[in-house]
Scaffold this active site. Sequence first.
Site, PDB file in Angstrom:
ATOM      1  N   LYS A  15       0.833  -1.207   0.000  1.00 42.30           N
ATOM      2  CA  LYS A  15       0.000   0.000   0.000  1.00 42.30           C
ATOM      3  C   LYS A  15       0.870   1.261   0.000  1.00 42.30           C
ATOM      4  O   LYS A  15       0.668   2.167  -0.794  1.00 42.30           O
ATOM      5  CB  LYS A  15      -0.942   0.020   1.220  1.00 42.30           C
ATOM      6  CG  LYS A  15      -1.891  -1.167   1.286  1.00 42.30           C
ATOM      7  CD  LYS A  15      -2.919  -1.021   2.393  1.00 42.30           C
ATOM      8  CE  LYS A  15      -2.351  -1.051   3.797  1.00 42.30           C
ATOM      9  NZ  LYS A  15      -1.770  -2.348   4.192  1.00 42.30           N
ATOM     10  N   ARG A  90      -9.663   0.442   9.063  1.00 43.70           N
ATOM     11  CA  ARG A  90      -9.288  -0.944   9.355  1.00 43.70           C
ATOM     12  C   ARG A  90     -10.360  -1.684  10.128  1.00 43.70           C
ATOM     13  O   ARG A  90     -10.187  -2.872  10.416  1.00 43.70           O
ATOM     14  CB  ARG A  90      -7.991  -0.967  10.167  1.00 43.70           C
ATOM     15  CG  ARG A  90      -6.706  -1.023   9.323  1.00 43.70           C
ATOM     16  CD  ARG A  90      -5.550  -0.798  10.263  1.00 43.70           C
ATOM     17  NE  ARG A  90      -4.343  -1.502   9.961  1.00 43.70           N
ATOM     18  CZ  ARG A  90      -3.238  -0.895   9.479  1.00 43.70           C
ATOM     19  NH1 ARG A  90      -3.249   0.386   9.183  1.00 43.70           N
ATOM     20  NH2 ARG A  90      -2.139  -1.585   9.316  1.00 43.70           N
ATOM     21  N   ARG A 124      11.700  -5.635   4.765  1.00 42.40           N
ATOM     22  CA  ARG A 124      11.333  -4.252   4.427  1.00 42.40           C
ATOM     23  C   ARG A 124      12.203  -3.242   5.174  1.00 42.40           C
ATOM     24  O   ARG A 124      12.488  -3.418   6.354  1.00 42.40           O
ATOM     25  CB  ARG A 124       9.860  -4.044   4.778  1.00 42.40           C
ATOM     26  CG  ARG A 124       9.359  -2.656   4.478  1.00 42.40           C
ATOM     27  CD  ARG A 124       7.869  -2.642   4.358  1.00 42.40           C
ATOM     28  NE  ARG A 124       7.179  -2.780   5.626  1.00 42.40           N
ATOM     29  CZ  ARG A 124       5.862  -2.618   5.744  1.00 42.40           C
ATOM     30  NH1 ARG A 124       5.125  -2.340   4.682  1.00 42.40           N
ATOM     31  NH2 ARG A 124       5.280  -2.754   6.908  1.00 42.40           N
ATOM     32  N   ARG A 152      11.362  -0.860  10.614  1.00 41.53           N
ATOM     33  CA  ARG A 152      10.288  -0.554  11.569  1.00 41.53           C
ATOM     34  C   ARG A 152      10.310  -1.546  12.726  1.00 41.53           C
ATOM     35  O   ARG A 152      10.537  -2.738  12.513  1.00 41.53           O
ATOM     36  CB  ARG A 152       8.928  -0.638  10.863  1.00 41.53           C
ATOM     37  CG  ARG A 152       8.513   0.635  10.217  1.00 41.53           C
ATOM     38  CD  ARG A 152       7.274   0.468   9.379  1.00 41.53           C
ATOM     39  NE  ARG A 152       6.172  -0.219  10.034  1.00 41.53           N
ATOM     40  CZ  ARG A 152       4.944  -0.276   9.529  1.00 41.53           C
ATOM     41  NH1 ARG A 152       4.670   0.293   8.385  1.00 41.53           N
ATOM     42  NH2 ARG A 152       3.990  -0.916  10.171  1.00 41.53           N
ATOM     43  N   ARG A 163      -0.234  -8.999  13.349  1.00 34.73           N
ATOM     44  CA  ARG A 163      -0.842  -8.003  12.463  1.00 34.73           C
ATOM     45  C   ARG A 163      -1.712  -8.691  11.412  1.00 34.73           C
ATOM     46  O   ARG A 163      -2.771  -8.175  11.035  1.00 34.73           O
ATOM     47  CB  ARG A 163       0.246  -7.148  11.798  1.00 34.73           C
ATOM     48  CG  ARG A 163       0.900  -6.197  12.801  1.00 34.73           C
ATOM     49  CD  ARG A 163       2.262  -5.712  12.361  1.00 34.73           C
ATOM     50  NE  ARG A 163       2.239  -4.820  11.235  1.00 34.73           N
ATOM     51  CZ  ARG A 163       3.322  -4.531  10.496  1.00 34.73           C
ATOM     52  NH1 ARG A 163       4.492  -5.079  10.776  1.00 34.73           N
ATOM     53  NH2 ARG A 163       3.221  -3.706   9.500  1.00 34.73           N
TER      54      ARG A 163
HETATM   55  P1  AMP Z   1       0.750   0.513   9.139  1.00 26.99           P
HETATM   56  O1  AMP Z   1       1.921   1.411   8.950  1.00 26.99           O
HETATM   57  O2  AMP Z   1      -0.455   0.957   8.345  1.00 26.99           O
HETATM   58  O3  AMP Z   1       1.075  -0.939   8.916  1.00 26.99           O
HETATM   59  O4  AMP Z   1       0.321   0.646  10.673  1.00 26.99           O
HETATM   60  C1  AMP Z   1       1.204   0.278  11.717  1.00 26.99           C
HETATM   61  C2  AMP Z   1       0.428   0.046  13.005  1.00 26.99           C
HETATM   62  O5  AMP Z   1      -0.254   1.257  13.365  1.00 26.99           O
HETATM   63  C3  AMP Z   1      -0.674  -1.000  12.909  1.00 26.99           C
HETATM   64  O6  AMP Z   1      -0.179  -2.312  13.131  1.00 26.99           O
HETATM   65  C4  AMP Z   1      -1.605  -0.549  14.029  1.00 26.99           C
HETATM   66  O7  AMP Z   1      -1.083  -0.881  15.313  1.00 26.99           O
HETATM   67  C5  AMP Z   1      -1.527   0.959  13.904  1.00 26.99           C
HETATM   68  N1  AMP Z   1      -2.553   1.491  12.956  1.00 26.99           N
HETATM   69  C6  AMP Z   1      -2.335   2.141  11.777  1.00 26.99           C
HETATM   70  N2  AMP Z   1      -3.493   2.484  11.196  1.00 26.99           N
HETATM   71  C7  AMP Z   1      -4.476   2.033  12.010  1.00 26.99           C
HETATM   72  C8  AMP Z   1      -5.897   2.040  11.953  1.00 26.99           C
HETATM   73  N3  AMP Z   1      -6.556   2.590  10.922  1.00 26.99           N
HETATM   74  N4  AMP Z   1      -6.582   1.469  12.988  1.00 26.99           N
HETATM   75  C9  AMP Z   1      -5.950   0.926  14.040  1.00 26.99           C
HETATM   76  N5  AMP Z   1      -4.608   0.853  14.145  1.00 26.99           N
HETATM   77  C10 AMP Z   1      -3.871   1.407  13.149  1.00 26.99           C
END
Ligand code: AMP
Length: 208
Positions: A15, A90, A124, A152, A163
């Site tokens: 994404k 989400r 990554r 990360r 996740r």
């Molecule tokens: P991402 O970078 O989108 O993979 O997000 C990293 C982490 O941030 C996720 O594993 C969640 O813990 C948190 N997170 C990001 N976006 C959301 C969302 N829309 N709802 C809940 N948690 C989120």
Amino acid sequence: MSGSIVLFGPPGAGKGTQAGRITVLTGKPWVSTGDMLRAAVAAGSELGTEAKGYMDAGLLVPDGIIIGLIVERLQHDDASSGVLLDGYPRTIPQAEALSEVAVVSTVISIEVSDDAIVERIVGRRMDPETGGIYHVSFNPPPPEVSGRLIQREDDNEQTVRNRLSAYHEQTAPLAEWYAQMGLLISINGNASIDEVGMAIEEALSGAL
Ligand code: AMP
């Protein structure tokens, strides 16, 4: 195209990688809730401190926190013609809250198998200066940036499995929700970055 575009898919589907291209194509600002949360963690804010435990464990941050964050972001002037949402919504309550403050015109679902996800995520690397995303084997960084890349904290195998569970249990049902509204376009994400990018461009040009 007026309205917002949602980039949907499991963690590691690509994404963020594709968001850069779509932002150039559409002119819509890229809004990543993951990036917003990581910035809050780095700044040591109250919100960041609260979110960090969930992120490190591979769990979703509670809806109450994340909905407040996105509603505030969508009030900025640059969001008036829609944004490119990466990592939001989400959950169904997040999607319902979004529908009250924005018009979603298209949902691009990037589909990748769980096995491929784990391999992608552990390799990554991120460029903290540009937000660029690389992979040690599939998308190696140019030599001038490789020295500053970071991994990360949540990009490890244990966390990625959590996740993925969160994705299947809480997020995947949203695909059906958006499909029923006629907004979902599925893209095969088990392909090269360029191939996925071209498939998304084609899908968006039909929707533009
Ligand atoms: P991402 O970078 O989108 O993979 O997000 C990293 C982490 O941030 C996720 O594993 C969640 O813990 C948190 N997170 C990001 N976006 C959301 C969302 N829309 N709802 C809940 N948690 C989120």
